[in-house]
Design a protein around this motif. Structure first.
Motif, PDB file in Angstrom:
ATOM      1  N   ASP A 246       0.824  -1.213   0.000  1.00 50.99           N
ATOM      2  CA  ASP A 246       0.000   0.000   0.000  1.00 50.99           C
ATOM      3  C   ASP A 246       0.858   1.262   0.000  1.00 50.99           C
ATOM      4  O   ASP A 246       0.485   2.266  -0.634  1.00 50.99           O
ATOM      5  CB  ASP A 246      -0.932   0.001   1.212  1.00 50.99           C
ATOM      6  N   ARG A 247       1.977   1.211   0.694  1.00 53.65           N
ATOM      7  CA  ARG A 247       2.789   2.418   0.840  1.00 53.65           C
ATOM      8  C   ARG A 247       3.679   2.689  -0.366  1.00 53.65           C
ATOM      9  O   ARG A 247       3.795   3.832  -0.809  1.00 53.65           O
ATOM     10  CB  ARG A 247       3.664   2.301   2.083  1.00 53.65           C
ATOM     11  N   TRP A 248       4.293   1.642  -0.916  1.00 55.12           N
ATOM     12  CA  TRP A 248       5.281   1.830  -1.971  1.00 55.12           C
ATOM     13  C   TRP A 248       4.800   1.421  -3.346  1.00 55.12           C
ATOM     14  O   TRP A 248       5.060   2.111  -4.337  1.00 55.12           O
ATOM     15  CB  TRP A 248       6.551   1.048  -1.627  1.00 55.12           C
ATOM     16  N   ARG A 249       4.096   0.290  -3.423  1.00 53.01           N
ATOM     17  CA  ARG A 249       3.752  -0.248  -4.740  1.00 53.01           C
ATOM     18  C   ARG A 249       2.555   0.440  -5.358  1.00 53.01           C
ATOM     19  O   ARG A 249       2.525   0.648  -6.573  1.00 53.01           O
ATOM     20  CB  ARG A 249       3.462  -1.755  -4.630  1.00 53.01           C
ATOM     21  N   ARG A 250       1.545   0.784  -4.560  1.00 51.54           N
ATOM     22  CA  ARG A 250       0.316   1.360  -5.108  1.00 51.54           C
ATOM     23  C   ARG A 250       0.575   2.637  -5.900  1.00 51.54           C
ATOM     24  O   ARG A 250       0.071   2.788  -7.014  1.00 51.54           O
ATOM     25  CB  ARG A 250      -0.700   1.626  -3.987  1.00 51.54           C
ATOM     26  N   PRO A 251       1.347   3.585  -5.371  1.00 51.28           N
ATOM     27  CA  PRO A 251       1.612   4.795  -6.173  1.00 51.28           C
ATOM     28  C   PRO A 251       2.331   4.484  -7.484  1.00 51.28           C
ATOM     29  O   PRO A 251       2.038   5.109  -8.509  1.00 51.28           O
ATOM     30  CB  PRO A 251       2.493   5.639  -5.237  1.00 51.28           C
ATOM     31  N   VAL A 252       3.252   3.528  -7.449  1.00 50.99           N
ATOM     32  CA  VAL A 252       3.966   3.154  -8.676  1.00 50.99           C
ATOM     33  C   VAL A 252       3.019   2.532  -9.681  1.00 50.99           C
ATOM     34  O   VAL A 252       3.047   2.853 -10.874  1.00 50.99           O
ATOM     35  CB  VAL A 252       5.116   2.188  -8.346  1.00 50.99           C
ATOM     36  N   ILE A 253       2.143   1.653  -9.190  1.00 52.09           N
ATOM     37  CA  ILE A 253       1.180   0.997 -10.082  1.00 52.09           C
ATOM     38  C   ILE A 253       0.218   2.017 -10.677  1.00 52.09           C
ATOM     39  O   ILE A 253      -0.113   1.963 -11.865  1.00 52.09           O
ATOM     40  CB  ILE A 253       0.409  -0.099  -9.313  1.00 52.09           C
ATOM     41  N   GLN A 254      -0.245   2.954  -9.859  1.00 50.89           N
ATOM     42  CA  GLN A 254      -1.148   3.989 -10.363  1.00 50.89           C
ATOM     43  C   GLN A 254      -0.471   4.845 -11.431  1.00 50.89           C
ATOM     44  O   GLN A 254      -1.080   5.197 -12.442  1.00 50.89           O
ATOM     45  CB  GLN A 254      -1.622   4.856  -9.206  1.00 50.89           C
ATOM     46  N   ALA A 255       0.797   5.176 -11.215  1.00 51.35           N
ATOM     47  CA  ALA A 255       1.539   5.947 -12.222  1.00 51.35           C
ATOM     48  C   ALA A 255       1.706   5.139 -13.502  1.00 51.35           C
ATOM     49  O   ALA A 255       1.586   5.674 -14.614  1.00 51.35           O
ATOM     50  CB  ALA A 255       2.895   6.354 -11.664  1.00 51.35           C
ATOM     51  N   LYS A 256       1.972   3.844 -13.355  1.00 53.53           N
ATOM     52  CA  LYS A 256       2.127   2.984 -14.529  1.00 53.53           C
ATOM     53  C   LYS A 256       0.823   2.888 -15.313  1.00 53.53           C
ATOM     54  O   LYS A 256       0.812   2.975 -16.546  1.00 53.53           O
ATOM     55  CB  LYS A 256       2.568   1.576 -14.096  1.00 53.53           C
ATOM     56  N   ILE A 257      -0.286   2.721 -14.598  1.00 61.02           N
ATOM     57  CA  ILE A 257      -1.587   2.639 -15.263  1.00 61.02           C
ATOM     58  C   ILE A 257      -1.912   3.944 -15.977  1.00 61.02           C
ATOM     59  O   ILE A 257      -2.429   3.952 -17.100  1.00 61.02           O
ATOM     60  CB  ILE A 257      -2.685   2.281 -14.246  1.00 61.02           C
ATOM     61  N   ALA A 258      -1.597   5.079 -15.336  1.00 54.97           N
ATOM     62  CA  ALA A 258      -1.841   6.379 -15.968  1.00 54.97           C
ATOM     63  C   ALA A 258      -1.052   6.501 -17.263  1.00 54.97           C
ATOM     64  O   ALA A 258      -1.567   6.988 -18.280  1.00 54.97           O
ATOM     65  CB  ALA A 258      -1.477   7.499 -15.008  1.00 54.97           C
TER      66      ALA A 258
END
Length: 259
Positions: A227-239
């Motif tokens: 939740d802390r590290w991977r979610r922001p990266v995944i959201q950026a990748k999806i964007a």
């Protein structure tokens, strides 16, 4: 620039790989532009149909990869220019196939659904791996030995060690770390030693509920890291994916436009 291209690409024998790389990216971008225009019902863009049968572009990809691959085998020793041309054809076919990788994986059309992001992931991975090869990096840290038996054993041991670390890293759900680590082996050490992602095969086997030795604390720690590290990266990748290839969030029950 021309001299640099001659030295780094042509003289090193990487021209076919370069043509494959360019064709892969170009065909993917062109395909995505085309299907997005079809989806938006703009202009003359439409699906390819034979009667009532819709022909997916993966079919054309299979034909082109066969054509490019077999032709490449025939001309590889004849001319680098012809070999490069067949590599470009192969790259176009690979792009068309990988763009519908999710269809092959799920055995039904999920192109504009969330599962369709798998296709974009597959293309991005292919581009990344080809780019690393084009830079001259070799998978698993492979290098020629010094010709001695001891050197051969050392090289083989290094390759096996890197392969084991790469497999562990991938099983822990760290796909990009595992793939890039094949070319930059130092990345495999933290990838293999650090805690697995909560949804990974490694977690299901060793500490998630239903495993041989469930460890709720370890699972909770893995989820917190996710939740802390991977979610922001995944959201950026999806964007970024959606910027390149369009949104993939239509529910399965919704009627999708044919491509």
């Amino acid at each position: 620039m021309g001299d640099l291209f001659q030295q780094r690409i042509v003289e090193t024998g990487r021209l076919p790989l370069f043509c494959f790389f360019v064709a892969l990216i170009g065909a993917f971008v062109f395909t995505r532009i085309n299907v997005r225009l079809i989806r938006a019902k703009i202009g003359w863009f439409g699906n390819v149909n034979v009667g009532e049968m819709h022909i997916h572009h993966v079919v054309f990809g299979v034909v082109l990869t066969m054509l490019g691959g077999v032709s490449g085998l025939l001309v590889s020793g004849v001319s680098q220019a012809w070999y490069a041309l067949t590599a470009a054809v192969f790259g176009v076919g690979a792009a068309l196939i990988l763009d519908e990788f999710a269809l092959i994986l799920h055995l039904h059309d999920v192109y504009w659904e969330e599962e369709g992001r798998t296709s974009v992931d597959a293309v991005f991975i292919a581009i990344a791996v080809t780019g690393l090869l084009l830079l001259g990096l070799r998978p698993l840290g492979w290098e020629r030995s010094d010709g001695t038996a001891q050197g051969a054993w050392v090289a083989a041991g290094f390759i096996v060690l890197n392969l084991v670390l790469a497999v562990v890293t991938l099983l822990k759900g760290k796909i990009w770390t595992g793939l890039v680590g094949l070319f930059v082996p130092i990345l495999l050490i933290p990838g293999a030693l650090r805690l697995a992602r909560p949804g990974s095969p490694w977690a299901h086997w060793f500490f998630a509920p239903g495993s041989r030795n469930p460890q709720p604390r370890k699972l909770a720690r893995a989820q917190r890291r996710e939740d802390r590290w991977r979610r922001p990266v995944i959201q950026a990748k999806i964007a970024f994916q959606e910027f390149v290839s369009g949104r993939h969030d239509l529910p399965s029950s919704r009627l999708r436009p044919r491509r």
